[in-house]
Design an enzyme around this catalytic site. Structure first.
Site, mmCIF file in Angstrom:
data_model
loop_
_atom_site.group_PDB
_atom_site.id
_atom_site.type_symbol
_atom_site.label_atom_id
_atom_site.label_comp_id
_atom_site.label_asym_id
_atom_site.label_seq_id
_atom_site.Cartn_x
_atom_site.Cartn_y
_atom_site.Cartn_z
ATOM 1 N N HIS A 196 44.733 -7.623 95.711
ATOM 2 C CA HIS A 196 43.712 -6.660 95.285
ATOM 3 C C HIS A 196 43.334 -6.828 93.813
ATOM 4 C CE1 HIS A 196 43.600 -3.993 98.919
ATOM 5 N NE2 HIS A 196 44.705 -4.689 99.158
ATOM 6 N N ASP A 205 39.566 -6.709 86.330
ATOM 7 C CA ASP A 205 39.667 -5.830 87.504
ATOM 8 C C ASP A 205 39.436 -6.682 88.746
ATOM 9 O OD1 ASP A 205 39.945 -3.445 88.878
ATOM 10 O OD2 ASP A 205 38.561 -2.363 87.564
HETATM 11 P P1 ADQ Z 1 42.476 0.466 91.219
HETATM 12 O O1 ADQ Z 1 42.945 -0.260 90.001
HETATM 13 O O2 ADQ Z 1 43.121 1.751 91.478
HETATM 14 O O3 ADQ Z 1 42.581 -0.443 92.528
HETATM 15 P P2 ADQ Z 1 39.555 0.976 91.784
HETATM 16 O O4 ADQ Z 1 39.055 -0.112 92.643
HETATM 17 O O5 ADQ Z 1 38.557 1.440 90.777
HETATM 18 O O6 ADQ Z 1 40.872 0.620 90.977
HETATM 19 O O7 ADQ Z 1 39.931 2.182 92.729
HETATM 20 C C1 ADQ Z 1 40.288 3.427 92.217
HETATM 21 C C2 ADQ Z 1 40.097 4.479 93.303
HETATM 22 O O8 ADQ Z 1 40.738 5.669 92.867
HETATM 23 C C3 ADQ Z 1 38.626 4.804 93.551
HETATM 24 O O9 ADQ Z 1 38.418 4.992 94.913
HETATM 25 C C4 ADQ Z 1 38.431 6.099 92.759
HETATM 26 O O10 ADQ Z 1 37.481 6.973 93.310
HETATM 27 C C5 ADQ Z 1 39.808 6.724 92.860
HETATM 28 N N1 ADQ Z 1 40.024 7.572 91.672
HETATM 29 C C6 ADQ Z 1 40.125 7.192 90.395
HETATM 30 N N2 ADQ Z 1 40.272 8.264 89.585
HETATM 31 C C7 ADQ Z 1 40.259 9.331 90.379
HETATM 32 C C8 ADQ Z 1 40.358 10.748 90.151
HETATM 33 N N3 ADQ Z 1 40.511 11.269 88.946
HETATM 34 N N4 ADQ Z 1 40.318 11.543 91.221
HETATM 35 C C9 ADQ Z 1 40.175 11.026 92.454
HETATM 36 N N5 ADQ Z 1 40.063 9.730 92.743
HETATM 37 C C10 ADQ Z 1 40.111 8.901 91.712
HETATM 38 C C11 ADQ Z 1 43.044 -1.762 92.824
HETATM 39 C C12 ADQ Z 1 42.437 -2.877 91.974
HETATM 40 C C13 ADQ Z 1 40.920 -2.835 92.064
HETATM 41 C C14 ADQ Z 1 40.466 -2.909 93.517
HETATM 42 C C15 ADQ Z 1 41.209 -1.882 94.366
HETATM 43 C C16 ADQ Z 1 40.932 -2.071 95.863
HETATM 44 O O11 ADQ Z 1 42.865 -2.769 90.627
HETATM 45 O O12 ADQ Z 1 40.338 -3.903 91.321
HETATM 46 O O13 ADQ Z 1 39.082 -2.660 93.605
HETATM 47 O O14 ADQ Z 1 42.623 -1.993 94.183
HETATM 48 O O15 ADQ Z 1 41.191 -3.364 96.263
#
Ligand code: ADQ
Length: 450
Positions: free
Chosen positions: A153, A357
């Site tokens: 991921h 990311d």
């Molecule tokens: P993350 O590093 O966690 O994931 P991201 O892809 O942005 O990063 O996903 C975060 C998720 O958490 C989103 O669905 C977002 O809505 C949710 N989120 C963040 N802050 C929140 C809050 N305050 N309240 C509720 N929800 C919140 C890892 C990798 C990424 C990759 C994903 C999926 O680092 O690059 O996209 O896995 O593969």
């Protein structure tokens, strides 16, 4: 159809899991039957494993607890103090201890032991993420010949970062036992090919085929998506817009991230400060809502990022706030998805500025949540995997505050026509390559690889 065995670091155990990834993996398990295996989230001196049927579906969940030592060495240690910083280009934050290396191998071996009684002839095994690189090797050592795929991921590290691992060649040996390694973006396949060429005996057979330690391995890019249809519906049904508008006041920019040093939060704060200094007319006309729940608070680097961001937000508010305007509101809490969807919809600018990311799902959620008749503008880091496909966003260099501030100004002034054009193109991609597309495409490639 053969059964599916999914293994991930965390097993979603709530009755009502809502994340897109959870929904997609559950759908895949529902159609083929199988088992979802992962950490329960419990750290205890008496770790246990628990097998549960999934109500109303033909698959089971097998969860395991971790001892405090295993949690320290495998999860906080090797996974999050070695692999996470290296995969995000931060070798300066790596903390190497022999206990971490041993703990990572030990826990992956125990997971393989725990899985053995639950595997059947013909199963396909899908391993998720960086916590579990050695799992295929451990299973092969126990005689498993099933198709095994891995999906990473987060970004795959280039040669310089890979070289900072305690045993770089071991990573490639672990990977050689998979039939398919899946990455988020084409750039990750490039990094994998180059690191493998420099640090192991890997031969490049074609764009997607490699020979590693005498075994043939397929690699592919499978950009992960969101549950777009549901997210669009949630944003449309979001709570009362007027109330939200009165909460947000001026034109709102939004950032939503786990509070992680890879997400570039201080960089976007500095860019906002620059914007307010350079274009004072925008003061009181723009506001910035940053939602960032803390994670991995036990790891020192995460304590540092919390201090740094709080300090910066305080300084910017101190410099610019007036009686009726707070330039930055910084919220450290997780939000329910419908509330988040409504906030995205209200925000005229979505700020996604990671320094590194894998994909970044917030970029896709922001686009899905917009009103197509009057959409907001996405500002997106070129270092997010999402930038490979979301080319109609304003693509910025997150290290350059002038570049981000310039994109903020451009977004504020962008015509409705241009906003609609960019948004329509972005939305098409988000809807077409959604989370169901991702899991179906990956599993088809795994079948083809075998
Ligand atoms: P993350 O590093 O966690 O994931 P991201 O892809 O942005 O990063 O996903 C975060 C998720 O958490 C989103 O669905 C977002 O809505 C949710 N989120 C963040 N802050 C929140 C809050 N305050 N309240 C509720 N929800 C919140 C890892 C990798 C990424 C990759 C994903 C999926 O680092 O690059 O996209 O896995 O593969």
């Amino acid at each position: 159809m053969s059964r599916l065995i999914v293994v991930s670091n965390r097993l979603p155990l709530g009755d009502n899991p809502s994340g897109g990834l959870v929904v997609a993996l559950e759908d895949a398990l529902r159609s083929s039957g199988g088992v979802w295996i992962g950490f329960s989230g419990e750290v205890t001196d008496t770790p246990a494993t628990t097998l549960q049927d999934h109500p109303g579906a033909p698959f089971q969940r097998l969860s395991f607890d971790l001892s405090p030592q295993d949690h320290e060495d495998y999860y906080l240690g090797y996974s999050n103090s070695i692999l996470w910083p290296l995969c995000h280009g931060r070798p300066d934050l790596v903390r190497i201890f022999p206990e971490y290396v041993d703990g990572y191998r030990r826990v992956n071996g125990s997971i393989a032991d725990m899985m053995m009684p639950h595997l059947r002839e013909g199963d396909r095994i899908w391993v998720q993420d960086y916590h579990l690189f050695p799992l295929a090797a451990e299973l092969r050592a126990r005689g498993v010949t099933a198709a095994i795929g891995h999906f990473l991921h987060i970004p795959f590290p280039g040669p310089a970062d890979c070289g900072a691992l305690p045993n770089p060649e071991e990573l490639f040996d672990w990977l050689s036992h998979y039939d398919l390694v899946g990455f988020q973006a084409e750039r990750d396949i490039g990094a994998f090919a180059e690191s493998g060429r420099q640090l192991s005996d890997m031969d490049h057979l074609s764009d997607t085929e490699f020979r590693l330690s005498g075994r043939k391995l397929h690699a592919g890019a499978f950009p992960i998506g969101i549950d777009a249809k549901n997210f669009i519906a949630e944003a449309q049904d979001a709570p009362d817009e007027d109330r939200m508008r009165s909460l947000t006041g001026a034109k709102m920019m939004i950032g939503v991230d786990r509070l992680d040093y890879s997400k570039g939060i201080p960089h976007r704060f500095r860019a906002y400060q620059l914007l307010l200094e350079k274009i004072p007319d925008l003061q009181e006309k723009i506001s910035f809502l940053q939602i960032a729940p803390p994670t991995r608070g036990e790891v020192e680097a995460y304590q540092d990022i919390r201090e740094e961001t709080e300090h910066l937000a305080g300084r910017i508010n101190g410099q610019f706030a007036s009686l009726n305007w707070t330039p930055i509101r910084f919220i450290h809490r997780a939000m329910a998805r419908p509330v988040l969807a409504g906030l995205y919809r209200q925000a005229g600018i979505g700020l996604v500025t990671p320094l590194a990311d894998g994909m970044n799902l917030v970029a896709k959620e922001y686009v899905a949540a917009q009103d197509p008749a009057d959409p907001g503008v996405l500002i997106l880091s070129r270092f997010a995997g999402a930038a490979e496909t979301m080319t109609e966003a304003l693509i910025i260099n997150p290290h350059d505050p002038y570049d981000i501030a310039q994109a903020m100004a451009q977004a504020v002034r962008m015509s409705l026509e241009e906003r609609r054009e960019r948004h329509a193109a972005l939305l098409k991609g988000v809807v077409e390559q959604d989370i169901a597309w991702w899991s179906a495409t990956y599993l088809k490639a795994l079948d083809a690889a075998c």
